[in-house]
Design a protein around this motif. Structure first.
Motif, PDB file in Angstrom:
ATOM      1  N   ALA A   1       0.804  -1.066  -0.053  1.00 29.27           N
ATOM      2  CA  ALA A   1       0.146  -0.038   0.169  1.00 29.27           C
ATOM      3  C   ALA A   1       0.886   1.325   0.082  1.00 29.27           C
ATOM      4  O   ALA A   1       1.916   1.227   0.665  1.00 29.27           O
ATOM      5  CB  ALA A   1      -0.678  -0.026   1.352  1.00 29.27           C
ATOM      6  N   LYS A   2       0.395   2.113  -0.768  1.00 35.88           N
ATOM      7  CA  LYS A   2       1.102   3.515  -0.869  1.00 35.88           C
ATOM      8  C   LYS A   2       0.551   4.528  -0.080  1.00 35.88           C
ATOM      9  O   LYS A   2      -0.857   4.744  -0.197  1.00 35.88           O
ATOM     10  CB  LYS A   2       1.294   4.141  -2.098  1.00 35.88           C
ATOM     11  N   ILE A   3       0.922   5.069   1.094  1.00 35.94           N
ATOM     12  CA  ILE A   3       0.053   5.796   2.116  1.00 35.94           C
ATOM     13  C   ILE A   3       0.863   7.182   1.990  1.00 35.94           C
ATOM     14  O   ILE A   3       2.206   7.144   2.051  1.00 35.94           O
ATOM     15  CB  ILE A   3       0.364   4.985   3.541  1.00 35.94           C
ATOM     16  N   VAL A   4      -0.114   8.315   1.763  1.00 35.83           N
ATOM     17  CA  VAL A   4       0.454   9.500   1.460  1.00 35.83           C
ATOM     18  C   VAL A   4       0.117  10.247   2.716  1.00 35.83           C
ATOM     19  O   VAL A   4      -0.917  10.580   3.337  1.00 35.83           O
ATOM     20  CB  VAL A   4      -0.027  10.033   0.291  1.00 35.83           C
ATOM     21  N   PHE A   5       1.281  11.201   3.213  1.00 29.63           N
ATOM     22  CA  PHE A   5       0.923  12.099   4.244  1.00 29.63           C
ATOM     23  C   PHE A   5       1.600  13.499   3.557  1.00 29.63           C
ATOM     24  O   PHE A   5       2.323  13.613   2.821  1.00 29.63           O
ATOM     25  CB  PHE A   5       2.024  11.934   5.409  1.00 29.63           C
ATOM     26  N   ARG A   6       0.981  14.363   4.350  1.00 26.91           N
ATOM     27  CA  ARG A   6       1.221  16.141   3.854  1.00 26.91           C
ATOM     28  C   ARG A   6       1.866  16.423   5.208  1.00 26.91           C
ATOM     29  O   ARG A   6       1.737  16.323   6.305  1.00 26.91           O
ATOM     30  CB  ARG A   6       0.120  16.797   3.978  1.00 26.91           C
ATOM     31  N   ILE A   7       3.263  16.868   4.957  1.00 22.83           N
ATOM     32  CA  ILE A   7       3.972  17.576   6.122  1.00 22.83           C
ATOM     33  C   ILE A   7       3.822  19.114   6.321  1.00 22.83           C
ATOM     34  O   ILE A   7       4.132  19.755   5.264  1.00 22.83           O
ATOM     35  CB  ILE A   7       5.525  17.208   6.001  1.00 22.83           C
ATOM     36  N   ILE A   8       3.340  19.585   7.379  1.00 20.20           N
ATOM     37  CA  ILE A   8       3.029  21.168   7.533  1.00 20.20           C
ATOM     38  C   ILE A   8       3.945  21.537   8.551  1.00 20.20           C
ATOM     39  O   ILE A   8       3.748  21.102   9.628  1.00 20.20           O
ATOM     40  CB  ILE A   8       1.448  21.244   7.902  1.00 20.20           C
ATOM     41  N   SER A   9       4.702  22.660   8.377  1.00 21.28           N
ATOM     42  CA  SER A   9       5.717  23.242   9.276  1.00 21.28           C
ATOM     43  C   SER A   9       5.275  24.562   9.635  1.00 21.28           C
ATOM     44  O   SER A   9       4.750  25.237   8.637  1.00 21.28           O
ATOM     45  CB  SER A   9       7.261  22.907   8.750  1.00 21.28           C
TER      46      SER A   9
END
Length: 83
Positions: free
Chosen positions: A6-14
């Motif tokens: 499975a390809k799991i996608v996260f967004r990284i917010i700084s």
């Protein structure tokens, strides 16, 4: 049980999020009876791996689960197989 990747996608917010969008794609092995259940398990993995912390600035950093982008069955484990 069957194996899936499975390809799991996260967004990284700084900080305040005023920066170019950053994403992280992770490939995870999932054991499930079928593709539907593999998608459900991968979604739970993504939700459970969301995180928030302070970086060394110190600014808040948030890893936000976006979605499960892909599910692939692992029927044939052959060296060099491409999806």
């Amino acid at each position: 049980m069957n194996w899936f990747v499975a390809k799991i996608v996260f967004r990284i917010i700084s900080g305040d999020g005023n920066h170019h969008a950053q994403f992280d794609e992770q490939l995870r092995l999932v054991s499930a009876s079928d593709e539907h259940h593999a998608f459900e398990k991968a979604t739970i993995m993504g939700l459970n791996n969301q995180d928030s912390f302070l970086n060394d600035q110190p600014q808040p950093v948030k890893w936000e689960f976006i979605d499960v982008a892909e599910i692939h069955p692992l029927n044939d484990l052959t060296d060099g197989t491409e999806w």
